[in-house]
Design an enzyme around this catalytic site. Structure first.
Site, short mmCIF file in Angstrom:
data_model
loop_
_atom_site.label_atom_id
_atom_site.label_comp_id
_atom_site.label_asym_id
_atom_site.label_seq_id
_atom_site.Cartn_x
_atom_site.Cartn_y
_atom_site.Cartn_z
N LYS A 34 0.80 -1.20 -0.17
CA LYS A 34 -0.18 0.15 0.05
C LYS A 34 0.95 1.26 0.01
O LYS A 34 0.34 2.46 0.25
CB LYS A 34 -1.04 0.02 1.28
N CYS A 35 2.23 1.14 -0.43
CA CYS A 35 3.03 2.28 -0.37
C CYS A 35 2.95 2.85 -1.58
O CYS A 35 2.76 2.28 -2.83
CB CYS A 35 4.48 1.57 -0.01
N GLY A 36 3.28 4.29 -1.64
CA GLY A 36 3.44 4.86 -2.78
C GLY A 36 4.56 4.31 -3.75
O GLY A 36 4.47 4.65 -4.98
N ALA A 38 4.85 1.30 -4.49
CA ALA A 38 4.49 -0.08 -4.74
C ALA A 38 4.55 -0.56 -6.26
O ALA A 38 5.01 -1.53 -6.62
CB ALA A 38 3.29 -0.41 -4.03
#
Length: 165
Positions: A34-36, A38
């Protein structure tokens, strides 16, 4: 000391020795679906696919320490990585990379290659390049796209090929 001395748990709960990766060049990455950052999963998978036959592996270590960007169970993480990003490189059980509960592997990695802001891991997708003998060669920031690491990987693979002869 080398990374080969550590044991880790696979995303499916099996213990694995990193000695199994002896003579392989590794890119060890703390990940979060869910990280930018990703979208880097795609580039990491491309590196893994492109160089696996030459003795290279990406090793992914999910981590939920940065704004809780990896909240799911190991099974949910594995499914998200496969379905959303096409990941088939080795994934391991969720770990802490900072603080008192940091995994011993990450304590070692940080000790061997501190970053711009000291030894702590700043964010998801911090990458550590490891040579075939298990030595930490270089640390890359979360913002470094996987393709920018490719030349470093090729160089280490060429050294490995020379040592194997």
């Amino acid at each position: 000391m080398s990374v080969h001395q550590f044991k880790v748990t696979t995303i499916r709960g099996e213990e694995k020795s990193l000695a199994d990766y002896d003579n392989q060049v590794l890119l060890i990455v703390n990940t979060a679906t869910k990280c930018g950052f990703a979208p880097q999963f795609k580039g990491l998978q491309e590196l893994h696919d492109g160089y696996q036959a030459q003795g290279f592996s990406v090793l992914g270590f999910p981590c939920n320490q940065f704004k809780e960007q990896e909240p799911g169970s190991d099974a949910q993480v594995e499914q998200a990585c496969q379905l959303n990003f096409g990941v088939n490189f080795p994934l391991f059980s969720k770990i802490d990379v900072n603080g008192p509960d940091a995994h011993p592997l990450y304590k070692y990695l940080k000790q061997q290659a501190s970053g711009l802001f000291g030894s702590g891991i700043k964010w998801n997708f911090t990458k550590f390049l490891v040579d075939g003998e298990g030595r930490v060669i270089k640390r890359f920031s979360p913002t470094t796209p996987p393709r920018k690491i490719e030349a470093h990987i090729r160089k280490l693979l060429a050294k490995n090929a020379v040592h194997a002869k």
